[in-house]
Design a protein around this motif. Structure first.
Motif, PDB file in Angstrom:
ATOM      1  N   LEU A   1      -3.603   5.052   3.354  1.00 21.21           N
ATOM      2  CA  LEU A   1      -3.194   2.966   3.417  1.00 21.21           C
ATOM      3  C   LEU A   1      -4.097   2.447   3.717  1.00 21.21           C
ATOM      4  CD1 LEU A   1       0.261   3.930   4.584  1.00 21.21           C
ATOM      5  CD2 LEU A   1      -0.279   3.950   2.452  1.00 21.21           C
TER       6      LEU A   1
ATOM      7  N   LYS B   1      -2.530  10.854   1.940  1.00 17.53           N
ATOM      8  CA  LYS B   1      -3.257  10.079   3.664  1.00 17.53           C
ATOM      9  C   LYS B   1      -4.217  11.108   3.897  1.00 17.53           C
ATOM     10  CE  LYS B   1      -0.866   8.362   7.238  1.00 17.53           C
ATOM     11  NZ  LYS B   1       0.234   8.011   8.033  1.00 17.53           N
TER      12      LYS B   1
ATOM     13  N   THR C   1       4.022  -0.828   4.092  1.00 15.86           N
ATOM     14  CA  THR C   1       3.296   0.528   3.037  1.00 15.86           C
ATOM     15  C   THR C   1       4.274   1.656   3.033  1.00 15.86           C
ATOM     16  OG1 THR C   1       3.285   1.316   5.939  1.00 15.86           O
ATOM     17  CG2 THR C   1       1.726   0.173   5.008  1.00 15.86           C
TER      18      THR C   1
ATOM     19  N   CYS D   1       0.773  -1.364  -0.041  1.00 17.49           N
ATOM     20  CA  CYS D   1      -0.301   0.102   0.421  1.00 17.49           C
ATOM     21  C   CYS D   1       0.528   1.247   0.173  1.00 17.49           C
ATOM     22  CB  CYS D   1      -0.915   0.268   1.018  1.00 17.49           C
ATOM     23  SG  CYS D   1      -1.794  -1.556   1.568  1.00 17.49           S
TER      24      CYS D   1
END
Length: 125
Positions: free
Chosen positions: A26, A20, A49, A12
């Motif tokens: 995420l 974000k 991530t 991710c």
């Protein structure tokens, strides 16, 4: 994990803190991947991530480097690398080709929630 179930990892990435915070989070990518995996018979073993972009050189992203190392350390195990869409990996063709080659060398294959990868010449490109 059920014996014979395919192992999977999730990757991710969001481009930065601004994305974000605006909902390209995420968490939502991970949740979609976790919902997708069991429907395909996959067991998610680990999540990697990244926040931020490292340009075309995907391997210098900390999460991608960790994914690369994880696959290398588990070279005898076959993995499916699940990700949200191809923009989460690399933005140019050369980088996609390098990434797919690296994954193939580590006994892993890519699978996207939004794009079908296969061996047809047009899809490879």
């Amino acid at each position: 994990m059920v014996p014979g179930t395919q192992k999977a990892v999730l990757y991710c990435r969001v481009a930065g803190e601004r994305h974000k915070e605006q909902g390209y989070r995420l968490y939502s990518q991970e949740q979609r991947g976790r919902e997708y995996a069991p429907a395909q018979g996959y067991d998610v073993e680990k999540v990697f991530t990244d926040v931020g972009s490292a340009g075309a050189d995907f391997i210098i992203r900390p999460g991608m480097a960790a994914l690369h190392n994880y696959l290398r350390e588990n070279i005898g195990t076959s993995y499916v690398v699940i990700f949200d869409n191809q923009k989460r990996l690399a933005r140019d063709v050369a980088s996609h080709i390098r990434l797919r080659s690296m994954l193939t060398n580590h006994n892993a294959k890519l699978e996207s929630l939004k794009f079908k990868f296969d061996d047809l010449p047009a899809r490879k490109f």
